[in-house]
Structures are given as C-alpha cells and as structure tokens.
Design an enzyme around this catalytic site. Structure first.
Site, mmCIF file in Angstrom:
data_model
loop_
_atom_site.group_PDB
_atom_site.id
_atom_site.type_symbol
_atom_site.label_atom_id
_atom_site.label_comp_id
_atom_site.label_asym_id
_atom_site.label_seq_id
_atom_site.Cartn_x
_atom_site.Cartn_y
_atom_site.Cartn_z
ATOM 1 N N GLU A 46 14.277 -27.212 19.655
ATOM 2 C CA GLU A 46 13.466 -27.047 21.436
ATOM 3 C C GLU A 46 15.278 -27.032 22.556
ATOM 4 O O GLU A 46 15.181 -26.806 22.950
ATOM 5 C CB GLU A 46 12.698 -27.589 22.032
ATOM 6 C CG GLU A 46 11.536 -26.486 21.289
ATOM 7 C CD GLU A 46 11.007 -27.948 19.984
ATOM 8 O OE1 GLU A 46 10.129 -28.120 19.608
ATOM 9 O OE2 GLU A 46 11.436 -27.812 19.251
ATOM 10 N N PRO A 264 10.037 -32.016 -22.632
ATOM 11 C CA PRO A 264 8.634 -31.635 -22.688
ATOM 12 C C PRO A 264 7.191 -33.139 -22.340
ATOM 13 O O PRO A 264 6.336 -32.971 -21.438
ATOM 14 C CB PRO A 264 8.227 -31.182 -23.800
ATOM 15 C CG PRO A 264 9.532 -31.452 -24.846
ATOM 16 C CD PRO A 264 10.531 -31.720 -23.337
#
Length: 333
Positions: A46, A264
């Site tokens: 803005e 894993p």
C-alpha cells in the site's frame, strides 16, 4: 484484484512477510498507482503504491489489496494509518490478516469512516498466500517434505546407493525450490552418509543468490571436514530428536519455511506428528525393490488410518514426474 495478485507475485517467498500487491483506483476507475512488497524492511504494498503519487493525489481513491492492511508498527509503520493519511475512501481486500500483532487494519479503517470490502477473490488469495498463512496460523514454519524415489517407492538400492535415482531436470528443480525456502533440514544420518552441501545451485554448479539456512537434527557429531561447515549461511545444529522443538526454535529465528531432505527416520517422525504441510515427490520411471523406502512405520495399522493427501499439481521433468501434495490444513482459531 487479479492484477494485485500479479503484482504480489513479484515479491519474495522468503522471510517473515507475506507477498502483497496493491492497486489504487481513481473514482473514474482508472489506475492511479500500483505497488508490491519486496521483502522485510521495505515498504508494504500500500505504501509502495502511495509513494508514487503526489501529496493529495490519493484522496478519494480505492485501494485494492491482496491482504488486509496491517495495523501495527514493525520495521515500517501501519498501512492502515498510511491509507487514512492519504485520504483513501475505500479499501477492498482478498484475505484477512491472521497475525496476532498485524491484524485489525480493517476495523481501524471502518472506525475512521473508510468503506471496507473484504473477501474479494478470497479463495484465490488464500491459495496464493497458502504457505505464509499456514505458518502464521500454526505458529511454526511451513514444512515441505521432499524425496526422490523409484516407481515402487524406493529411495535407494539395497547397498544404500541413491545417486542418482532421478535425472538432471528433477535435480535442477530441487535446487530452485531450495532457494525458495528459508531453511533446509536433514538428520545426522543423512549428513554423515551423504556429506551434502545443502546449497541451492544452478545448472553449472554455481550458487544461486538465495541460499537456505542448513539445519542438522540429531546428537551425533559431524566431522570437521564435513561439507556443511562450508555452507555460506553457516550451520544450525539441533542436538535433539524433538522436531517440534526444532521448528519452534526456527520460528523464533524468523524462519517461515523449511524444506526437509532428510532420510526416512526424520521424514517419518515429521509425518507421524502431523508436522508436514506439503510433499514434493519426484518419481523416476525405474524399479529398485528392496527395503529402502521413503518412509518407515507411520502408525497406520489399518486402511482406515491411512494419511490421505490432496494432490495440488503434477509436472513432467524430463523422464521423471513431480507430484506435489498437501496434508489437510488445520487452521487455528
């Protein structure tokens, strides 16, 4: 609003701030100015748009913003005050700000007599801001879990060798995604076995401008000559197996996105604890067989316990296939 989203996409995915775009419209519907946020410490969208106008030129305009204007002072001042001071009469935004400190701009504007219209293209806005919104709403970094595997789900051959399951295009895509995350995380098992550099590199092996912060989890020491010690961002060592605590620490370090490339053990623990938000699965058209799967036991004892995901996209990368999937988003109040 779609133009504002296009502008927002010019911003960076990195850091604590969201990507935001803004379009200022004159009363006759013509564009007065456009702006977007370029990263932490720079003008918000803005203010960026307002800065392009002469004093008084924004009076009576409509601000179209992808995210509710903020109402707090950080490195920059509140956008709500900037809009009020400029004389903006109407504010239209897509997504409400869930931040504990930054929200409230819409209420501030309404209380000051500004016409506020929320929720325009909200679904598109939320999808665009998905990573940032998830992090803010869950108060931890957005976690992306990545692995590369054969079609039968193996990440390595029986002897542990895994270079390379996938081809050049898939590996180049991984490096691009590393550069789009604040941090990259592995366990000590991966660090000791593969001796990775965990840098983001181009096709020629050169370092990309943006590098993720490397994080190694686990209590085993790394050798003095480990490649990670030479990482341009330094190295974060987390001598613990509590992954939630690690993410909490990274949040306090202003890390808002983490790419996990661990084995894993780390991957499965994150999945079990519900700490994975998005999955990047690179599938190679090859078969390996054997026990070396991407994940270990997840506590799925019956088919009713399966952890179902939503596929976001698929893409062909050379001979390989990338599947992007997400876990259900558990929004906080």
């Amino acid at each position: 609003m779609r133009r504002a989203l296009e502008l927002a996409a010019r911003g960076t995915l990195l850091g604590v701030n969201p990507r935001v775009g803004c379009v200022l419209l004159r009363p006759d519907g013509t564009v007065a100015a456009e702006g977007w946020h370029r990263g932490a410490g720079t003008a918000h969208a803005e203010v960026d748009a307002l800065s392009q106008l002469a004093p008084g030129e924004a009076r009576g305009t409509t601000a179209i913003v992808t995210l509710e204007p903020c109402d707090h002072t950080g490195r920059t001042g509140p956008c709500s005050e900037a809009l009020l001071a400029a004389g903006v009469e109407r504010v239209v935004y897509a997504v409400g700000d869930p931040g504990r400190d930054s929200s409230g701009g819409a209420d501030r504007l309404r209380a000051s007599g500004v016409d506020v219209v929320p929720g325009v293209l909200e679904a598109e806005g939320r999808e665009f801001l998905h990573r940032w919104l998830t992090a803010v709403e869950l108060r931890r970094p957005f976690v992306t879990l990545k692995w590369a595997s054969s079609l039968d789900g193996r990440v390595a051959a029986a002897d542990g060798s895994s270079r390379w399951v996938t081809g050049d295009a898939a590996r180049l895509d991984v490096h691009a995604r590393r550069a789009e995350h604040d941090a990259i995380l592995v366990g000590t098992g991966t660090a000791l076995t593969d001796d990775p550099s965990l840098t983001a590199r181009d096709a020629d092996g050169g370092l990309l401008p943006e590098q993720p912060l490397p994080v190694v989890v686990g209590d085993r020491e790394l050798p003095a000559g480990a490649a990670l010690h030479a990482h341009p961002r330094g190295l974060v060592r987390a001598a613990t197996h509590d992954l939630a605590a690690v993410l909490d620490d990274l949040w306090r370090r202003d890390v808002r996105s983490v790419l996990v490339e661990g084995g894993p053990t780390v991957a499965s623990e994150l999945v079990r604890r519900g700490l994975v938000d998005e999955y990047l699965v690179y599938l190679a058209p090859t078969l390996l067989g054997g026990p070396r799967t991407a994940l270990d036991d997840l506590g799925v004892d019956t088919i009713d316990d399966q952890r179902r995901l939503s596929v976001v996209s698929t893409a062909a990368l050379g001979d390989d296939l990338l599947v992007v999937a997400r876990a259900p988003h558990r929004r906080t109040p």
